[in-house]
Design a protein around this motif. Structure first.
Motif, short mmCIF file in Angstrom:
data_model
loop_
_atom_site.label_atom_id
_atom_site.label_comp_id
_atom_site.label_asym_id
_atom_site.label_seq_id
_atom_site.Cartn_x
_atom_site.Cartn_y
_atom_site.Cartn_z
N MET A 40 10.17 7.88 -24.86
CA MET A 40 9.14 8.34 -23.93
C MET A 40 7.82 7.58 -24.15
SD MET A 40 9.40 12.45 -24.03
CE MET A 40 10.64 13.02 -25.16
N VAL A 41 7.13 7.31 -23.05
CA VAL A 41 5.76 6.79 -23.14
C VAL A 41 4.87 7.92 -23.63
CG1 VAL A 41 3.80 5.89 -21.83
CG2 VAL A 41 6.11 5.03 -21.39
N ILE A 42 4.95 9.06 -22.98
CA ILE A 42 4.25 10.29 -23.39
C ILE A 42 5.07 11.46 -22.86
CG2 ILE A 42 2.71 10.30 -21.38
CD1 ILE A 42 0.53 11.50 -23.22
N ASP A 43 5.14 12.50 -23.63
CA ASP A 43 5.88 13.70 -23.22
C ASP A 43 5.16 14.33 -22.02
OD1 ASP A 43 6.86 16.36 -23.00
OD2 ASP A 43 7.35 16.38 -25.14
N PHE A 44 5.89 14.61 -20.95
CA PHE A 44 5.30 15.22 -19.76
C PHE A 44 4.61 16.54 -20.09
CE2 PHE A 44 8.59 12.73 -17.32
CZ PHE A 44 7.69 11.95 -16.62
N ILE A 45 5.16 17.30 -21.01
CA ILE A 45 4.55 18.58 -21.38
C ILE A 45 3.21 18.36 -22.07
CG2 ILE A 45 4.81 20.64 -22.84
CD1 ILE A 45 7.88 20.38 -22.27
N LYS A 46 3.14 17.38 -22.96
CA LYS A 46 1.87 17.05 -23.62
C LYS A 46 0.84 16.62 -22.58
CE LYS A 46 -0.29 13.93 -26.94
NZ LYS A 46 -0.09 12.90 -27.97
N LEU A 47 1.23 15.76 -21.66
CA LEU A 47 0.33 15.29 -20.61
C LEU A 47 -0.15 16.46 -19.76
CD1 LEU A 47 -1.06 13.02 -19.08
CD2 LEU A 47 1.11 12.60 -17.88
N LYS A 48 0.78 17.32 -19.34
CA LYS A 48 0.41 18.49 -18.52
C LYS A 48 -0.58 19.38 -19.25
CE LYS A 48 3.03 22.12 -18.34
NZ LYS A 48 4.14 23.07 -18.08
N ASN A 49 -0.32 19.67 -20.50
CA ASN A 49 -1.21 20.56 -21.25
C ASN A 49 -2.59 19.97 -21.46
OD1 ASN A 49 0.78 22.52 -21.39
ND2 ASN A 49 1.50 21.89 -23.41
N LEU A 50 -2.68 18.67 -21.74
CA LEU A 50 -3.98 18.02 -21.91
C LEU A 50 -4.80 18.06 -20.62
CD1 LEU A 50 -3.15 14.87 -24.07
CD2 LEU A 50 -4.73 16.73 -24.66
N LYS A 82 -4.47 20.13 -18.06
CA LYS A 82 -4.84 21.51 -17.74
C LYS A 82 -5.99 21.99 -18.62
CE LYS A 82 -0.77 23.37 -15.55
NZ LYS A 82 0.18 24.49 -15.51
N GLN A 83 -5.92 21.69 -19.91
CA GLN A 83 -6.95 22.17 -20.84
C GLN A 83 -8.28 21.45 -20.66
OE1 GLN A 83 -5.76 21.81 -24.94
NE2 GLN A 83 -7.74 22.45 -25.71
N HIS A 115 -11.61 23.67 -16.16
CA HIS A 115 -13.01 23.65 -15.73
C HIS A 115 -13.15 23.60 -14.20
CE1 HIS A 115 -14.25 22.91 -19.87
NE2 HIS A 115 -13.27 22.03 -19.92
N LEU A 116 -12.24 22.88 -13.54
CA LEU A 116 -12.39 22.59 -12.12
C LEU A 116 -11.73 23.61 -11.19
CD1 LEU A 116 -11.69 18.74 -12.22
CD2 LEU A 116 -13.91 19.91 -12.32
#
Length: 118
Positions: free
Chosen positions: A45-55, A57-58, A63-64
């Motif tokens: 993986m380049v980056i885990d989709f779950i990690k990307l999603k959580n970053l 969102k947080q 905020h938006l």
């Protein structure tokens, strides 16, 4: 290789320097597309989709979403929203084998902005 994750958020804004109907408070269902460039790691993986999603969102959507964007970004055009999101995510999405590549912010189905950290 580029990894892509899409998000939606609802928010209101007005454009204080604009001369037209968008100078008045109104809302959009925005589409946010975050792209990360890199090479696959030992897990493939380049980056885990779950990690990307959580970053995302947080750091951005918390905020938006359901906010008046003028309380966060003084002139919340699609361009300035893109820059704000980039600045929130860039350092967090930089690793040994990946980096933030692009942020897209769509105000409507046909109108958006692409930002690559220029």
């Amino acid at each position: 290789m580029i990894i892509i994750k899409e998000f939606d958020f609802d928010a209101a804004h007005y454009l204080p320097e604009y001369n037209g109907k968008c100078e008045r408070l109104h809302g959009h269902t925005y589409k946010l597309v975050v792209k990360v460039e890199g090479t696959p790691d030992h897990e493939g993986m380049v980056i885990d989709f779950i990690k990307l999603k959580n970053l995302v969102k947080q750091e951005a959507l918390a905020h938006l979403d359901h906010a008046c964007l003028n309380d966060i970004i003084p002139v919340p055009s699609a361009e300035n929203i893109s820059i704000w999101i980039w600045q929130k995510l860039e350092k967090l999405l930089t690793g040994d084998h990946y980096r933030l590549y692009e942020v897209e912010v769509w105000e409507t189905r046909t109108s958006g902005c692409v930002y690559r950290g220029e």
